[in-house]
Design an enzyme around this catalytic site. Structure first.
Site, PDB file in Angstrom:
ATOM      1  N   HIS A  19      30.718   9.358  17.646  1.00 18.06           N
ATOM      2  CA  HIS A  19      29.386   9.969  17.502  1.00 18.06           C
ATOM      3  C   HIS A  19      29.470  11.448  17.849  1.00 18.06           C
ATOM      4  O   HIS A  19      29.865  11.802  18.971  1.00 18.06           O
ATOM      5  CB  HIS A  19      28.392   9.288  18.447  1.00 18.06           C
ATOM      6  CG  HIS A  19      28.266   7.816  18.206  1.00 18.06           C
ATOM      7  ND1 HIS A  19      27.276   7.269  17.424  1.00 18.06           N
ATOM      8  CD2 HIS A  19      29.020   6.759  18.633  1.00 18.06           C
ATOM      9  CE1 HIS A  19      27.409   5.948  17.384  1.00 18.06           C
ATOM     10  NE2 HIS A  19      28.472   5.616  18.115  1.00 18.06           N
ATOM     11  N   HIS A 197      26.212  -0.976  14.162  1.00 19.28           N
ATOM     12  CA  HIS A 197      26.685  -1.451  15.459  1.00 19.28           C
ATOM     13  C   HIS A 197      26.118  -2.868  15.656  1.00 19.28           C
ATOM     14  O   HIS A 197      24.894  -3.058  15.570  1.00 19.28           O
ATOM     15  CB  HIS A 197      26.161  -0.568  16.587  1.00 19.28           C
ATOM     16  CG  HIS A 197      26.831   0.764  16.714  1.00 19.28           C
ATOM     17  ND1 HIS A 197      26.953   1.653  15.681  1.00 19.28           N
ATOM     18  CD2 HIS A 197      27.419   1.356  17.801  1.00 19.28           C
ATOM     19  CE1 HIS A 197      27.585   2.740  16.110  1.00 19.28           C
ATOM     20  NE2 HIS A 197      27.880   2.590  17.385  1.00 19.28           N
ATOM     21  N   GLU A 200      28.092  -5.659  20.146  1.00 22.42           N
ATOM     22  CA  GLU A 200      28.628  -4.849  21.252  1.00 22.42           C
ATOM     23  C   GLU A 200      28.104  -5.497  22.538  1.00 22.42           C
ATOM     24  O   GLU A 200      28.834  -6.207  23.218  1.00 22.42           O
ATOM     25  CB  GLU A 200      28.169  -3.384  21.127  1.00 22.42           C
ATOM     26  CG  GLU A 200      28.672  -2.478  22.246  1.00 22.42           C
ATOM     27  CD  GLU A 200      28.064  -1.056  22.172  1.00 22.42           C
ATOM     28  OE1 GLU A 200      27.051  -0.850  21.481  1.00 22.42           O
ATOM     29  OE2 GLU A 200      28.623  -0.159  22.849  1.00 22.42           O
ATOM     30  N   ASP A 279      32.454   7.634  22.115  1.00 22.00           N
ATOM     31  CA  ASP A 279      31.877   8.857  22.711  1.00 22.00           C
ATOM     32  C   ASP A 279      32.891   9.376  23.731  1.00 22.00           C
ATOM     33  O   ASP A 279      32.720   9.197  24.950  1.00 22.00           O
ATOM     34  CB  ASP A 279      30.549   8.515  23.408  1.00 22.00           C
ATOM     35  CG  ASP A 279      29.585   7.792  22.480  1.00 22.00           C
ATOM     36  OD1 ASP A 279      28.944   8.461  21.659  1.00 22.00           O
ATOM     37  OD2 ASP A 279      29.497   6.544  22.556  1.00 22.00           O
TER      38      ASP A 279
HETATM   39  N1  ADE Z   1      25.407   5.556  20.242  1.00 25.45           N
HETATM   40  C1  ADE Z   1      26.466   6.180  20.749  1.00 25.45           C
HETATM   41  N2  ADE Z   1      27.323   5.303  21.280  1.00 25.45           N
HETATM   42  C2  ADE Z   1      26.786   4.074  21.091  1.00 25.45           C
HETATM   43  C3  ADE Z   1      27.190   2.761  21.401  1.00 25.45           C
HETATM   44  N3  ADE Z   1      28.340   2.502  22.032  1.00 25.45           N
HETATM   45  N4  ADE Z   1      26.378   1.743  21.063  1.00 25.45           N
HETATM   46  C4  ADE Z   1      25.224   1.983  20.431  1.00 25.45           C
HETATM   47  N5  ADE Z   1      24.805   3.195  20.104  1.00 25.45           N
HETATM   48  C5  ADE Z   1      25.574   4.241  20.429  1.00 25.45           C
HETATM   49 ZN    ZN Z   2      29.152   3.720  18.668  1.00 22.44          ZN
END
Ligand code: ADE
Ligand code: ZN
Length: 337
Positions: A19, A197, A200, A279
């Site tokens: 991101h 996503h 997770e 990130d």
């Molecule tokens: N935005 C940035 N990192 C993220 C993540 N790991 N999960 C969901 N949204 C995100």
């Molecule tokens: Zn992400």
């Protein structure tokens, strides 16, 4: 120096899950804050680094959205994107498909054209000076409404040729993919490739919905799928890639530690799994560091490292000719090593 570590550092690879607003290094964040007269809730870059301790996805997102406030002008988007591409190039990333979520910025009055043109300007310069291939994924927020996502889709249409995919991130629970079935159908009808996503923090059923209801081309994270054997079989059969972010998963408490991360199980099951950084400054690991830590903890051999790098290029949204050229480059590297 361990040969497999050298092999990891040098192997050509694609990063498919990163991101842009999540890759502002603390020093750059303070530079941008000063440049834009934005006050930050931390006294120094060191204090910001100390704040990188997360209990879950939401606690991370709170800090991440705070950091987004320093991105105001076109030059800011250019600077953060270019800095990442230089760093990724040093990790031998040959293809970078990067997310940015414009909703955060539009609602603060940042013109969408400044955001997109800043990012695309950095892409063009990095392609020219570093030889890295780039692709832009516009990310929508699942904690906002489907109507909001559809509005964003209309706003980005002038840049359609420069956008390789539409994705979705943000707070996962309680926002199942099915909430956005119509939005993803419209994206597909307009010729966009899609990703989301899912799995997770959320359950395997969110991954199933992403595959069955949204019919996405890639799943970001997706690690929860392992609790549903039939779903794993479906991912394997349909060769739907997962862009996995191992260090992120540990830092956000999605898995308790890297030695129990399901990456190896996914690979062994035949899923097209890839390694990514998500990130990187927030989690303290760019892509090579993710590879290196996984190798050391999950005992990956040359064969698995090669498979992961190969998967990353295969799973990219590149045109067929470029994809084949990058795979040949990877094969040449392996033969030479
Ligand atoms: N935005 C940035 N990192 C993220 C993540 N790991 N999960 C969901 N949204 C995100
Ligand atoms: Zn992400």
């Amino acid at each position: 120096m361990d040969r497999i570590q050298d092999f990891i550092r040098g192997i050509p690879k694609a990063e498919l899950h990163m991101h842009i607003e999540g890759c502002i290094e603390p020093d750059l964040m303070f530079t941008l804050a000063k440049r834009n007269g934005v006050s930050l809730p931390w006294e120094s870059p060191e204090a910001l680094r100390d704040a990188y301790k997360f209990d879950n996805l939401q606690s991370f997102l709170n800090l991440y959205f705070e950091g987004c406030k320093v991105l105001v002008r076109k030059q800011d988007f250019y600077d953060v994107t270019y800095a990442y591409l230089v760093r990724a190039h040093a990790d031998n990333v040959v293809r970078a498909e990067l997310f940015i979520g414009p909703q955060t910025f539009i609602e603060k009055g940042v013109p969408l054209s400044d955001l997109i043109e800043g990012v695309l300007g950095a892409f063009r310069d990095a392609e020219r000076t570093l030889g890295i291939s780039t692709g832009l994924i516009i990310s929508t927020h699942r904690h906002r409404s489907e109507a909001d996502a559809l509005t964003l889709l209309e706003q980005i249409m002038p840049w359609k040729e420069h956008i390789i995919s539409i994705g979705m991130g943000g707070a996962e629970i309680p926002h199942p993919p099915s909430k956005f079935a119509r939005f993803f159908a419209v994206c597909r009808a307009r010729g966009f490739r899609t990703c989301i996503h899912a799995g997770e923090e959320g359950p395997s059923d969110y991954v199933r919905q992403a595959v069955e209801d949204l019919r996405v081309d890639r799943i970001d994270h997706g690690i929860a799928c392992l609790s549903d054997a039939a779903l794993v079989a479906e991912l394997v059969k349909r060769r739907i890639p997962l862009t996995v972010c191992p260090v992120s998963n540990v830092k956000l408490g999605v898995v308790p530690s890297l030695d129990v991360h399901p990456l190896r199980d996914l690979l062994d099951a035949g899923v097209v799994v890839t390694i990514n950084s998500d990130d990187p400054p927030y989690f303290g690991a760019y892509i090579n560091e993710n590879f290196l830590r996984c190798q050391a903890t999950l005992w990956l051999e040359f064969e698995q490292v090669t498979a992961l790098a190969r998967n990353s290029i295969t799973a990219s949204f590149l045109d067929e000719d470029t994809r084949r050229a990058l795979l040949s480059r990877l094969d040449a590297y392996c033969a030479e090593f």
